[in-house]
Design a protein around this motif. Structure first.
Motif, PDB file in Angstrom:
ATOM      1  N   GLY A 116     -15.500  16.656 -23.259  1.00 52.87           N
ATOM      2  CA  GLY A 116     -14.397  15.800 -23.656  1.00 52.87           C
ATOM      3  C   GLY A 116     -13.152  15.968 -22.813  1.00 52.87           C
ATOM      4  N   LYS A 119     -14.836  15.774 -17.522  1.00 51.11           N
ATOM      5  CA  LYS A 119     -15.659  16.224 -16.387  1.00 51.11           C
ATOM      6  C   LYS A 119     -16.407  15.071 -15.722  1.00 51.11           C
ATOM      7  CE  LYS A 119     -18.181  19.110 -18.555  1.00 51.11           C
ATOM      8  NZ  LYS A 119     -17.496  19.068 -19.857  1.00 51.11           N
ATOM      9  N   THR A 120     -17.163  14.329 -16.543  1.00 57.50           N
ATOM     10  CA  THR A 120     -17.995  13.268 -15.979  1.00 57.50           C
ATOM     11  C   THR A 120     -17.127  12.226 -15.272  1.00 57.50           C
ATOM     12  OG1 THR A 120     -19.555  13.671 -17.765  1.00 57.50           O
ATOM     13  CG2 THR A 120     -19.807  11.609 -16.551  1.00 57.50           C
ATOM     14  N   THR A 121     -16.034  11.861 -15.923  1.00 56.23           N
ATOM     15  CA  THR A 121     -15.110  10.892 -15.331  1.00 56.23           C
ATOM     16  C   THR A 121     -14.558  11.421 -14.011  1.00 56.23           C
ATOM     17  OG1 THR A 121     -14.507  10.308 -17.583  1.00 56.23           O
ATOM     18  CG2 THR A 121     -13.058   9.512 -15.852  1.00 56.23           C
ATOM     19  N   GLN A 152     -23.894   8.098 -18.494  1.00 54.98           N
ATOM     20  CA  GLN A 152     -22.494   7.871 -18.115  1.00 54.98           C
ATOM     21  C   GLN A 152     -22.286   8.225 -16.637  1.00 54.98           C
ATOM     22  OE1 GLN A 152     -19.859  10.227 -20.577  1.00 54.98           O
ATOM     23  NE2 GLN A 152     -18.093   9.733 -19.290  1.00 54.98           N
ATOM     24  N   LYS A 259      -5.741  13.718 -17.815  1.00 59.00           N
ATOM     25  CA  LYS A 259      -4.963  13.070 -18.889  1.00 59.00           C
ATOM     26  C   LYS A 259      -3.477  13.383 -18.783  1.00 59.00           C
ATOM     27  CE  LYS A 259      -9.174  13.490 -21.601  1.00 59.00           C
ATOM     28  NZ  LYS A 259      -9.842  13.615 -22.870  1.00 59.00           N
ATOM     29  N   ASP A 261      -1.521  11.422 -17.650  1.00 58.22           N
ATOM     30  CA  ASP A 261      -0.885  10.141 -17.971  1.00 58.22           C
ATOM     31  C   ASP A 261      -0.495  10.065 -19.438  1.00 58.22           C
ATOM     32  OD1 ASP A 261      -3.827  10.229 -18.003  1.00 58.22           O
ATOM     33  OD2 ASP A 261      -3.688   8.258 -18.945  1.00 58.22           O
ATOM     34  N   GLU A 287      -8.133   6.504 -16.939  1.00 57.83           N
ATOM     35  CA  GLU A 287      -9.592   6.440 -17.090  1.00 57.83           C
ATOM     36  C   GLU A 287     -10.266   5.664 -15.971  1.00 57.83           C
ATOM     37  OE1 GLU A 287     -10.990   6.319 -21.334  1.00 57.83           O
ATOM     38  OE2 GLU A 287      -9.101   5.223 -21.547  1.00 57.83           O
TER      39      GLU A 287
HETATM   40  P1  GDP Z   1     -16.644  15.201 -20.387  1.00 55.72           P
HETATM   41  O1  GDP Z   1     -17.285  15.348 -21.733  1.00 55.72           O
HETATM   42  O2  GDP Z   1     -15.860  16.425 -20.020  1.00 55.72           O
HETATM   43  O3  GDP Z   1     -17.583  14.809 -19.303  1.00 55.72           O
HETATM   44  O4  GDP Z   1     -15.525  14.063 -20.532  1.00 55.72           O
HETATM   45  P2  GDP Z   1     -15.581  12.511 -20.130  1.00 55.72           P
HETATM   46  O5  GDP Z   1     -15.563  12.380 -18.642  1.00 55.72           O
HETATM   47  O6  GDP Z   1     -16.665  11.846 -20.868  1.00 55.72           O
HETATM   48  O7  GDP Z   1     -14.157  12.029 -20.649  1.00 55.72           O
HETATM   49  C1  GDP Z   1     -13.789  12.037 -22.017  1.00 55.72           C
HETATM   50  C2  GDP Z   1     -12.796  10.907 -22.271  1.00 55.72           C
HETATM   51  O8  GDP Z   1     -11.566  11.163 -21.579  1.00 55.72           O
HETATM   52  C3  GDP Z   1     -13.277   9.559 -21.759  1.00 55.72           C
HETATM   53  O9  GDP Z   1     -12.906   8.570 -22.691  1.00 55.72           O
HETATM   54  C4  GDP Z   1     -12.517   9.368 -20.456  1.00 55.72           C
HETATM   55  O10 GDP Z   1     -12.335   8.017 -20.123  1.00 55.72           O
HETATM   56  C5  GDP Z   1     -11.210  10.057 -20.771  1.00 55.72           C
HETATM   57  N1  GDP Z   1     -10.503  10.551 -19.574  1.00 55.72           N
HETATM   58  C6  GDP Z   1     -10.998  11.329 -18.583  1.00 55.72           C
HETATM   59  N2  GDP Z   1     -10.041  11.604 -17.670  1.00 55.72           N
HETATM   60  C7  GDP Z   1      -8.903  10.972 -18.077  1.00 55.72           C
HETATM   61  C8  GDP Z   1      -7.545  10.890 -17.568  1.00 55.72           C
HETATM   62  O11 GDP Z   1      -7.162  11.458 -16.528  1.00 55.72           O
HETATM   63  N3  GDP Z   1      -6.660  10.160 -18.323  1.00 55.72           N
HETATM   64  C9  GDP Z   1      -7.036   9.538 -19.479  1.00 55.72           C
HETATM   65  N4  GDP Z   1      -6.089   8.849 -20.130  1.00 55.72           N
HETATM   66  N5  GDP Z   1      -8.277   9.607 -19.975  1.00 55.72           N
HETATM   67  C10 GDP Z   1      -9.208  10.307 -19.296  1.00 55.72           C
END
Ligand code: GDP
Length: 306
Positions: A116, A119-121, A152, A259, A261, A287
């Motif tokens: 959450g 990471k993936t993003t 994803q 995040k 932002d 995002e």
């Molecule tokens: P993971 O479980 O660590 O792989 O997390 P995800 O990549 O699935 O991201 C979790 C949520 O955070 C998603 O809804 C993303 O779109 C959001 N997210 C990731 N990076 C950012 C960011 O820099 N800013 C914002 N506002 N949201 C982000």
């Protein structure tokens, strides 16, 4: 950089506005100094660094006889930049490696952190940056814990135009997927392999085992160039605790703060760098695919103070 500033200005403006409001007073009273301190603490700069900064600032103001609000602001800017440390090397190590047989390998970047955090993003955005720099990339979906994670990642891969190595079944061995991704990257001679992982913090021993195994298995094929820890800037002290655990477990070489932002708590940059002794290298500012930026101390502080 202009965009980074704009974003940070928006997220950081409550801090900047408060600081500037105090600093524009003609004479700083004890209450004003307290308010400055509180503002920095609320921004997650951390108690130690905040105390040091306020003391240094007070000394300069007294010794140099600085009165004019603009000059106090410049001093604060200087001190904040020094805290964030403009001398750290924040570049990603993407040089090719050499395997046990003396063959060149792709740069392997392992991305770790709690689920959450982004990471993936981050892997998707980073792939896009690398492709734009004309580097060839393979993604490895070693987050086999969360059912949708591989989908994803693959979606990001198709969007960016790079292949994703994944397992067909949920709950597959993440180390095996990481191994496959590095093998595939080597066989096809790509520049960079980005490996996404799962981060379950419920059980530190389990996490340690899992990341330890992934690391061992990857380094049989290629040296690790970077281990990037992804932290969510909005989580404050919790993020710091995560940093501590992953710092112990994973041999982190750089931090990605996501995040930014959505928070005025950018001071976490200072706290987390101190905690881990490694630099923030990248920041997530949204995002979208273009919302990843290299971290730069001066523009970051200017964003906070704008
Ligand atoms: P993971 O479980 O660590 O792989 O997390 P995800 O990549 O699935 O991201 C979790 C949520 O955070 C998603 O809804 C993303 O779109 C959001 N997210 C990731 N990076 C950012 C960011 O820099 N800013 C914002 N506002 N949201 C982000």
């Amino acid at each position: 950089l202009a965009r980074l500033r704009g974003r940070l200005a928006r997220s950081g403006s409550p801090l900047g506005t408060r600081l500037l409001a105090v600093l524009s007073r003609d004479h700083l009273t004890e209450d004003d100094w307290d308010e400055l301190e509180e503002t920095l603490l609320l921004a997650d700069v951390g108690a130690g660094p905040t105390g040091d900064l306020i003391e240094a600032l007070r000394t300069r103001v007294r010794v140099d006889g600085v009165r004019e609000p603009g000059a106090v602001r410049d001093l604060l800017r200087e001190q904040l930049i020094a805290l964030v440390d403009p001398t750290l090397d924040r570049s990603l190590n993407l040089a090719p490696g050499v395997d046990a047989a003396g063959e060149a390998t792709p740069a392997v970047v392992l991305v770790v952190g709690v689920n959450g955090t982004g990471k993936t993003t981050t892997v998707g955005k980073l792939a896009r940056v690398l492709v734009a720099e004309d580097r060839s990339v393979v993604l490895g979906a070693a987050d086999t814990f969360r059912a949708a994670a591989a989908d994803q990642l693959q979606t990001w891969g198709s969007r960016v135009g790079v292949p994703t190595v994944r397992s067909d079944r949920d709950g597959a061995d993440p180390a095996a997927v990481a191994f496959d991704a590095v093998r595939t990257g080597k066989a096809s001679g790509v520049d960079v392999v980005l490996v996404d992982t799962a981060g379950r913090l419920q059980n530190k021993a389990g996490l340690m085992d899992e990341l330890g195994k992934i690391t061992r298995v990857i380094t049989r094929e290629a040296p690790l160039s970077e281990v990037l820890l992804v932290l969510d800037a909005t989580t404050g002290q919790n993020g710091l605790n995560q940093a501590r655990v992953f710092g112990e477990v994973a041999g982190v070489t750089g931090i990605v703060l996501t995040k930014l932002d959505g928070t005025a708590k950018g001071g976490i940059v200072v706290a987390v760098q101190r905690e881990l002794g490694v630099p923030v290298k990248l920041v997530g500012l949204g995002e979208g695919p273009d919302d990843l930026a290299p971290f730069d101390a001066a523009s970051f502080v200017d964003g906070l103070l704008e």
